[in-house]
Design a protein around this motif. Structure first.
Motif, short mmCIF file in Angstrom:
data_model
loop_
_atom_site.label_atom_id
_atom_site.label_comp_id
_atom_site.label_asym_id
_atom_site.label_seq_id
_atom_site.Cartn_x
_atom_site.Cartn_y
_atom_site.Cartn_z
N GLY A 585 9.73 -39.58 32.42
CA GLY A 585 10.27 -40.57 31.49
C GLY A 585 9.80 -41.98 31.80
O GLY A 585 9.77 -42.84 30.91
N MET A 586 9.42 -42.26 33.06
CA MET A 586 8.99 -43.60 33.45
C MET A 586 7.49 -43.82 33.30
O MET A 586 7.03 -44.96 33.20
N GLU A 587 6.70 -42.75 33.34
CA GLU A 587 5.25 -42.94 33.32
C GLU A 587 4.77 -43.40 31.96
O GLU A 587 5.46 -43.26 30.95
N PHE A 588 3.56 -43.94 31.93
CA PHE A 588 3.00 -44.43 30.68
C PHE A 588 2.74 -43.29 29.71
O PHE A 588 2.22 -42.24 30.08
N LYS A 589 3.11 -43.52 28.46
CA LYS A 589 2.79 -42.60 27.38
C LYS A 589 2.35 -43.41 26.17
O LYS A 589 2.87 -44.51 25.93
N VAL A 590 1.41 -42.89 25.43
CA VAL A 590 1.04 -43.55 24.19
C VAL A 590 2.27 -43.55 23.27
O VAL A 590 2.97 -42.54 23.17
N PRO A 591 2.58 -44.66 22.63
CA PRO A 591 3.77 -44.69 21.77
C PRO A 591 3.69 -43.64 20.66
O PRO A 591 2.63 -43.41 20.07
N VAL A 592 4.82 -43.02 20.38
CA VAL A 592 4.88 -42.01 19.32
C VAL A 592 5.05 -42.74 17.99
O VAL A 592 5.99 -43.53 17.82
N PRO A 593 4.16 -42.50 17.03
CA PRO A 593 4.32 -43.14 15.72
C PRO A 593 5.58 -42.63 15.02
O PRO A 593 6.06 -41.53 15.32
N PRO A 594 6.12 -43.39 14.08
CA PRO A 594 7.34 -42.95 13.38
C PRO A 594 7.21 -41.57 12.75
O PRO A 594 8.18 -40.82 12.70
N SER A 595 6.02 -41.24 12.31
CA SER A 595 5.82 -39.94 11.68
C SER A 595 5.77 -38.81 12.71
O SER A 595 5.87 -37.63 12.35
N GLY A 596 5.58 -39.16 13.97
CA GLY A 596 5.40 -38.14 15.00
C GLY A 596 4.02 -37.50 14.96
O GLY A 596 3.78 -36.50 15.64
N GLN A 597 3.10 -38.08 14.18
CA GLN A 597 1.79 -37.45 13.97
C GLN A 597 0.66 -38.29 14.56
O GLN A 597 0.68 -39.51 14.50
N TYR A 598 -0.31 -37.58 15.12
CA TYR A 598 -1.52 -38.19 15.66
C TYR A 598 -2.71 -37.50 14.98
O TYR A 598 -2.76 -36.27 14.93
N THR A 599 -3.66 -38.28 14.52
CA THR A 599 -4.81 -37.72 13.81
C THR A 599 -6.07 -37.93 14.63
O THR A 599 -6.36 -39.04 15.08
N TYR A 600 -6.83 -36.84 14.80
CA TYR A 600 -8.05 -36.88 15.60
C TYR A 600 -9.22 -36.34 14.79
O TYR A 600 -9.05 -35.48 13.92
N TYR A 601 -10.42 -36.81 15.15
CA TYR A 601 -11.61 -36.48 14.38
C TYR A 601 -12.72 -35.91 15.27
O TYR A 601 -12.78 -36.20 16.47
N PRO A 602 -13.62 -35.14 14.66
CA PRO A 602 -14.77 -34.64 15.42
C PRO A 602 -15.77 -35.77 15.67
O PRO A 602 -15.66 -36.86 15.09
N GLY A 603 -16.73 -35.51 16.57
CA GLY A 603 -17.74 -36.52 16.88
C GLY A 603 -17.20 -37.66 17.69
O GLY A 603 -17.73 -38.77 17.66
#
Length: 781
Positions: A585-603
């Motif tokens: 709980g204390m370590e760094f984490k990328v903030p969670v967006p309100p949607s709870g979604q992360y989008t990633y792309y190829p390349g």
């Protein structure tokens, strides 16, 4: 403009006088030395041959015979913290490196961001006319800046290094490393089947950098920090080097300690009469059970064979890497540079006890918060050191290789902080093959290098008033008597709740193990040792000198406040699920967006685990939008390696999602036929319905093709991490070591089709409308 322009400027250039000197960089003083610092990981004094150990280190032996071996050189007890002192010459908490980058927390001494008032030595040397190079391990980039899109102001180039080639985190697979060059991540240049090993690659790169410099600026001195992956786990080495040690550790770790300590005394590295205590010297309840040593006599034959092999692999790893350092030294001699190159060859903390009492074939279980399985380990003995294992020896060898001192890495007893160091500089040191017993610390390295280079740390740098160096130069000791007076007076220690302080030959240590989960720091019992005569801390003098103990305890607190040591953190991440969750709980984490979604792309570049969507300990959905053909195959996404991870891929006309639970067989796979050619959404949904005994997530895993459920089974998922560092999330390929044995080898790139995007959704809703989820992802872009 670096200096005042002294030319003459007229209307016409024909009437003007140029002044190039106003614009050119400063030059180093005539006769200034090159500097080569070789910094190994996790090695106690008793391991290596210059100190009497059984691990042959021909290059280090050669340097010791032509230079000096230090018997009382100390570090901080852990990797990143020690390395931060090599960067700045200030104490590790002052640098923000109370602990490793991966376990940073949001406190001044614990955030892993070096403050501007602690300028790095490389910046100062570069400004003074040195070329500056960093090759190998970098463990000082803050965890929040590991990604391709993050600021690079704390990467090596911005810290004063002209070039960097190596790995960013605390460790990496030596057969399939996660590599970076300068300010970006790269693929390894070739594979193990073609002869690749990280130590060899690093030496190749080091030689290239020095040669590049010398062929264009032959008179310009250079400073190189060479940091191999050795001897940190995973212990990986070519089989021919491992085979050299067959049977050499069969007598066991207690016998090794009994054998090596007299040799250290004979060489003048320890006082006559040095004694040592029990293999488990701390009182019960003051340290973590995962740090206990099992008596050799209580092991069965299979265990003895496995433990011996683990030591053989470690030894082969160490010597093989020394041979690569030897290639650099040979070149320096051949090219006439060795005479005026000061070489500092050392290790960053004591031998590592992180392999637990039984050792491990997959150290990654530690970062996953999951116990090791000795039965599984025993089936892998013949594969130790190979790409099939991510191995670490048991605590018994950490005890032996740190002999005669108490404990090992992470502890502020001598076993964690007293380490090997050899200095070789023919042009500047008259003594050859001698021992120096002066007390010194890793904070002294910067002061020493600046001293021999004739450069001073400025009072201000980039407009910021600088903190004074915490170290003192060791140059006085180069031609001093072996027992000459030490010029250092005080050094505090703190690591993961373990505390100590040395002052003018006396040392106080709290009986409080690191990551022990004890808390109650104000109630700790402290011990007192007169280390001038009792290097092994065998005789507690607290009862005889209570006033001295109280003096040192007060001095420790004063130093702690001055160096940002508080608050103390001894959270027990193994065997204490509550502490482990507190830590996560204390370590760094990328903030969670309100949607709870992360989008990633190829390349794109792989995403470090701490910055990727966190699927650990939670329910999650993964939606991949793909355009398929009859020839489509390859990885849609992969995260992790054969030692833990998950991947979605197409092979042999089938869609497979594989969840590799910390390398423990069998691998969970959910499979369905590949759909017809065209655009599809392939979805994975895991619902965490309960937790297992180690808080691993347990629940149904579902595979969807478009809106149709095509397969389902129950799996368990990791609470912690797939790895300490590296092996990040990749879209369209699998970097380095394969997650699934279904597609062994490297990368297995997606081909014969197209990946539009992959969306990770860690919201708590169920998989209801795949089109709606995709629409939400598009809207967020």
């Amino acid at each position: 403009m670096t200096r005042e322009f002294k030319g003459d400027i007229k209307l016409d250039v024909r009437d003007s006088t140029a002044d190039w000197d106003a614009f050119l960089s400063d030059k180093a003083p005539a006769g200034a030395p090159n500097v080569l610092v070789v910094l190994y990981d996790d090695t106690g004094q008793a391991a290596w041959s210059p100190y009497g150990g059984r691990i042959d280190m021909p290059t280090m032996d050669r340097l010791a015979q032509g230079g000096l071996t230090y018997s009382q050189w100390h570090t901080t007890a852990l990797c990143s913290p020690t390395r931060s002192t090599f960067l700045t010459g200030r104490n590790h908490h002052s640098n923000g490196f109370a602990t490793i980058s991966e376990s940073s927390t949001g406190f001044p001494g614990y955030n892993s961001h070096i403050p501007p008032e602690n300028a790095t030595m490389a910046n100062i040397l570069r400004d003074a006319g040195w070329s500056t190079y960093w090759v190998g391990k970098n463990h000082n980039v803050p965890i929040d800046e590991w990604t391709a899109g993050a600021s690079k102001k704390n990467w090596p180039l911005a810290q004063g290094y002209d070039r960097f080639y190596g790995f960013i985190g605390g460790e990496t697979n030596n057969w399939y490393p996660s590599l970076a060059e300068d300010n970006h991540y790269i693929d390894q240049p070739y594979l193990p089947e073609d002869g690749y090993h990280l130590s060899k690659d690093l030496a190749d790169q080091a030689l290239k950098m020095i040669r590049d410099s010398k062929q264009t600026e032959p008179d310009k001195p250079w400073y190189m920090w060479f940091c191999p992956g050795a001897n940190h786990a995973p212990h990986h080495a070519p089989e021919e080097y491992i085979a050299k040690y067959k049977g050499k550790f069969d007598d066991g770790y207690e016998a090794y300690r009994d054998w090596v300590v007299p040799r250290m005394i004979e060489r003048g590295l320890l006082p006559e009469g040095t004694v040592y205590g029990d293999i488990n010297p701390m009182p019960d309840g003051t340290y973590s059970q995962t740090d206990e040593v099992r008596p050799w006599a209580e092991l069965n034959d299979e265990e003895k064979a496995m433990f011996s092999r683990m030591a053989e692999v470690f030894a082969g790893f160490s010597e093989y890497t020394d041979a690569q350092v030897g290639r650099i030294i040979d070149y320096l001699e051949e090219s006439g540079q060795l005479e005026n190159t000061i070489v500092i060859y050392c290790a960053d903390n004591g031998a590592s006890g992180e392999g637990s009492p039984n050792g491990s074939v997959n150290e990654g279980k530690i970062f996953g918060g999951y116990p090791d399985d000795e039965a599984q380990n025993l089936t892998m003995v013949d594969k130790l050191g190979s790409p099939d294992t991510y191995n670490h020896y048991p605590t018994g060898w950490a005890m032996a290789f740190s002999a005669p001192y108490k404990m090992f890495k992470r502890y502020t007893y001598q076993g964690g902080v007293c380490d090997p160091m050899v200095i070789h500089w023919p042009a500047g040191i008259q003594a050859k093959g001698e021992v120096r017993n002066q007390y010194h610390h890793s904070t002294d390295i910067v002061a020493t290098i600046l001293d021999v280079c004739g450069v001073e740390m400025p009072e201000t740098y980039n407009g910021v008033t600088q903190n004074a160096l915490d170290g003192v130069s060791m140059r006085y000791s180069f031609d001093a008597p072996a027992e000459g007076q030490t010029q250092k007076e005080t050094q505090y220690y703190e690591m993961l709740g373990s505390r100590g302080i040395w002052h003018k030959g006396w040392k106080a240590v709290a009986e409080h193990g690191p990551v022990s989960g004890m808390s109650g720091f104000d109630k700790d019992v402290w011990q007192l040792f007169h280390t001038d005569v009792d290097r092994s801390e065998a005789h507690d003098l607290s009862a005889e000198h209570p006033e001295k103990l109280e003096e040192l305890k007060a001095l420790w607190l004063s130093e702690a406040k001055a160096n940002k040591v508080l608050p103390l953190n001894d959270l027990q991440i193994i065997g204490n699920p509550k502490d482990y969750e507190t830590f996560l709980g204390m370590e760094f984490k990328v903030p969670v967006p309100p949607s709870g979604q992360y989008t990633y792309y190829p390349g794109t570049t792989e995403i470090p685990e701490r910055s990727a969507a966190n699927v650990h300990g939670v329910s999650y959905k993964i939606l991949a939008e793909v355009d398929l053909t009859a020839d489509t195959e390859g990885v849609i996404f992969a995260h992790g390696s054969r030692f833990g991870g998950h991947a979605l891929f197409i092979k042999d006309g089938k869609v497979t999602y594989a969840y590799n639970f910390l390398g423990i067989p069998p691998e969970d796979r959910i499979v369905a036929p590949m759909p017809a050619a065209g655009k599809h959404i392939i979805g994975v949904e895991f619902t965490k319905e309960k937790m297992g005994p180690y808080r691993e997530g347990v629940g149904p895993l579902k595979l969807y093709i478009d809106d149709q459920l095509v397969a389902e089974q129950e799996i368990r998922t990791v609470l912690g991490h797939f790895s300490l560092c590296g092996e990040g999330l990749c879209i369209g390929y699998d970097s380095g070591d394969a997650v699934s044995s279904e597609y062994e080898g490297s990368r297995f790139e997606f081909s014969g089709g197209e990946i539009a995007k992959v969306v990770f959704d860690i919201g708590d809703d169920v998989y209801i409308d795949v089109e709606a989820h995709m629409a939400a992802a598009y809207a967020r872009d």
